[in-house]
Design a protein around this motif. Sequence first.
Motif, mmCIF file in Angstrom:
data_model
loop_
_atom_site.group_PDB
_atom_site.id
_atom_site.type_symbol
_atom_site.label_atom_id
_atom_site.label_comp_id
_atom_site.label_asym_id
_atom_site.label_seq_id
_atom_site.Cartn_x
_atom_site.Cartn_y
_atom_site.Cartn_z
ATOM 1 N N PRO A 83 0.859 -1.561 0.194
ATOM 2 C CA PRO A 83 -0.223 -0.275 0.238
ATOM 3 C C PRO A 83 0.808 1.269 0.190
ATOM 4 O O PRO A 83 1.411 1.638 0.930
ATOM 5 C CB PRO A 83 -0.431 0.050 1.249
ATOM 6 N N THR A 84 1.063 1.866 -0.932
ATOM 7 C CA THR A 84 1.327 3.094 -1.087
ATOM 8 C C THR A 84 1.000 4.737 -0.897
ATOM 9 O O THR A 84 0.949 5.850 -0.457
ATOM 10 C CB THR A 84 2.373 3.239 -2.459
ATOM 11 N N CYS A 85 -1.279 4.311 -0.783
ATOM 12 C CA CYS A 85 -1.827 5.129 -0.566
ATOM 13 C C CYS A 85 -1.509 5.058 1.187
ATOM 14 O O CYS A 85 -1.987 3.930 1.655
ATOM 15 C CB CYS A 85 -2.925 4.728 -0.957
ATOM 16 N N SER A 86 -1.796 6.228 2.144
ATOM 17 C CA SER A 86 -2.142 6.375 3.371
ATOM 18 C C SER A 86 -3.172 5.876 4.284
ATOM 19 O O SER A 86 -2.924 5.235 5.086
ATOM 20 C CB SER A 86 -1.808 7.440 3.954
ATOM 21 N N ALA A 87 -4.339 5.971 3.400
ATOM 22 C CA ALA A 87 -5.100 5.491 3.725
ATOM 23 C C ALA A 87 -5.447 4.023 3.953
ATOM 24 O O ALA A 87 -5.739 3.238 4.369
ATOM 25 C CB ALA A 87 -6.821 5.881 3.326
ATOM 26 N N ALA A 88 -5.380 3.703 2.354
ATOM 27 C CA ALA A 88 -5.215 2.215 2.547
ATOM 28 C C ALA A 88 -3.963 1.475 3.068
ATOM 29 O O ALA A 88 -4.401 0.693 3.534
ATOM 30 C CB ALA A 88 -4.601 1.577 0.923
ATOM 31 N N ARG A 89 -3.275 2.001 3.576
ATOM 32 C CA ARG A 89 -2.005 1.600 4.254
ATOM 33 C C ARG A 89 -2.002 1.281 5.746
ATOM 34 O O ARG A 89 -2.020 0.765 6.725
ATOM 35 C CB ARG A 89 -1.127 2.750 4.642
ATOM 36 N N ALA A 90 -2.790 2.705 6.504
ATOM 37 C CA ALA A 90 -3.558 2.481 7.810
ATOM 38 C C ALA A 90 -4.727 1.501 7.894
ATOM 39 O O ALA A 90 -4.514 0.886 8.960
ATOM 40 C CB ALA A 90 -4.196 3.754 8.332
ATOM 41 N N ILE A 91 -5.575 0.914 7.349
ATOM 42 C CA ILE A 91 -6.490 0.360 6.633
ATOM 43 C C ILE A 91 -6.002 -1.271 7.065
ATOM 44 O O ILE A 91 -5.782 -1.762 8.277
ATOM 45 C CB ILE A 91 -7.252 0.396 6.270
ATOM 46 N N LEU A 92 -4.722 -1.192 6.158
ATOM 47 C CA LEU A 92 -4.580 -2.535 6.024
ATOM 48 C C LEU A 92 -2.816 -3.353 7.821
ATOM 49 O O LEU A 92 -3.723 -4.288 7.578
ATOM 50 C CB LEU A 92 -3.679 -2.884 5.033
ATOM 51 N N GLN A 93 -2.342 -2.355 8.221
ATOM 52 C CA GLN A 93 -2.147 -2.216 9.295
ATOM 53 C C GLN A 93 -3.092 -2.410 9.973
ATOM 54 O O GLN A 93 -2.705 -3.133 11.458
ATOM 55 C CB GLN A 93 -0.858 -1.308 9.074
ATOM 56 N N LYS A 94 -3.589 -1.394 10.562
ATOM 57 C CA LYS A 94 -4.968 -2.279 11.807
ATOM 58 C C LYS A 94 -5.551 -3.084 11.966
ATOM 59 O O LYS A 94 -6.411 -2.792 13.323
ATOM 60 C CB LYS A 94 -5.542 -0.668 12.276
ATOM 61 N N THR A 95 -5.284 -4.017 11.357
ATOM 62 C CA THR A 95 -6.164 -5.196 10.947
ATOM 63 C C THR A 95 -5.694 -5.903 10.655
ATOM 64 O O THR A 95 -5.854 -6.440 9.477
ATOM 65 C CB THR A 95 -7.497 -4.533 9.515
ATOM 66 N N PRO A 96 -5.015 -6.676 11.991
ATOM 67 C CA PRO A 96 -4.979 -7.989 11.850
ATOM 68 C C PRO A 96 -4.634 -9.337 11.225
ATOM 69 O O PRO A 96 -4.264 -10.127 10.368
ATOM 70 C CB PRO A 96 -4.723 -8.713 13.342
ATOM 71 N N ASP A 97 -6.135 -8.996 10.640
ATOM 72 C CA ASP A 97 -6.950 -10.000 9.953
ATOM 73 C C ASP A 97 -6.274 -9.849 8.242
ATOM 74 O O ASP A 97 -6.243 -10.848 7.015
ATOM 75 C CB ASP A 97 -8.371 -10.162 9.503
ATOM 76 N N TYR A 98 -5.692 -8.804 7.860
ATOM 77 C CA TYR A 98 -5.729 -8.535 6.792
ATOM 78 C C TYR A 98 -3.597 -8.484 6.502
ATOM 79 O O TYR A 98 -3.103 -8.535 5.193
ATOM 80 C CB TYR A 98 -5.694 -6.916 6.027
ATOM 81 N N HIS A 99 -3.217 -8.519 7.844
ATOM 82 C CA HIS A 99 -1.699 -8.971 7.472
ATOM 83 C C HIS A 99 -0.735 -10.275 6.533
ATOM 84 O O HIS A 99 0.164 -9.866 6.301
ATOM 85 C CB HIS A 99 -1.197 -9.451 9.055
ATOM 86 N N ASP A 100 -2.171 -11.402 6.393
ATOM 87 C CA ASP A 100 -1.033 -12.104 5.725
ATOM 88 C C ASP A 100 -0.947 -11.527 3.872
ATOM 89 O O ASP A 100 -0.383 -12.830 3.484
ATOM 90 C CB ASP A 100 -2.509 -13.336 5.964
ATOM 91 N N VAL A 101 -2.117 -10.981 4.048
ATOM 92 C CA VAL A 101 -1.900 -10.085 2.239
ATOM 93 C C VAL A 101 -0.795 -9.445 2.040
ATOM 94 O O VAL A 101 -0.264 -8.784 1.258
ATOM 95 C CB VAL A 101 -2.821 -10.183 1.257
ATOM 96 N N LEU A 102 -0.380 -8.529 3.124
ATOM 97 C CA LEU A 102 0.908 -7.112 3.297
ATOM 98 C C LEU A 102 2.508 -7.905 2.999
ATOM 99 O O LEU A 102 2.437 -9.360 3.873
ATOM 100 C CB LEU A 102 0.745 -6.876 4.698
ATOM 101 N N GLU A 103 2.860 -6.947 1.914
ATOM 102 C CA GLU A 103 4.090 -7.429 1.836
ATOM 103 C C GLU A 103 5.195 -7.451 3.170
ATOM 104 O O GLU A 103 4.404 -6.645 4.078
ATOM 105 C CB GLU A 103 4.999 -6.220 0.929
#
Length: 108
Positions: A83-103
Motif C-alpha cells: 500500500p502506497t496510499c496512506s488511507a489503505a496502508r492505515a487500514i491494512l496495518q491496523k487490521t490483523p486479519d489482513y496481514h497475510d496479504v501485506l508485503e
Amino acid sequence: MKGATVTEHEPNFSHQQTEAGGSIYLEKDGARVATIDYRRAPSGAMEVHHTFVDASLRGQGMARKLVAEAVKHARSTECKITPTCSAARAILQKTPDYHDVLEAADLP
C-alpha cells in the motif's frame, strides 16, 4: 454525488483489470463514487496507490470496504499488497486479519 448511499447490504463492487493494474469501484448513476486503484509492482504485488470515496459516502466505512475487496482479490490471485496510499496502508496495518496479504516490508 448527491443521494448516493449504501444500505446495510454490502455494496456491489465492480473490478476493472488490465495487465498493468486495475480498479475496484462502486458506481452510482454511471459515475464512480468509490474506487481503489492498484498497479502491478515488479514483485507481482498489488501496489494500492489511490483510494477515493465521494463525499456523499464518507462516514459509512466505504474505504474499509474497498480495502476488504482488494484483500479478497489479493487472496484469490495469491499475491501480496504493497500500500502506497496512506488511507489503505492505515487500514491494512491496523487490521490483523489482513496481514497475510501485506508485503513483509509493510507489516506494522
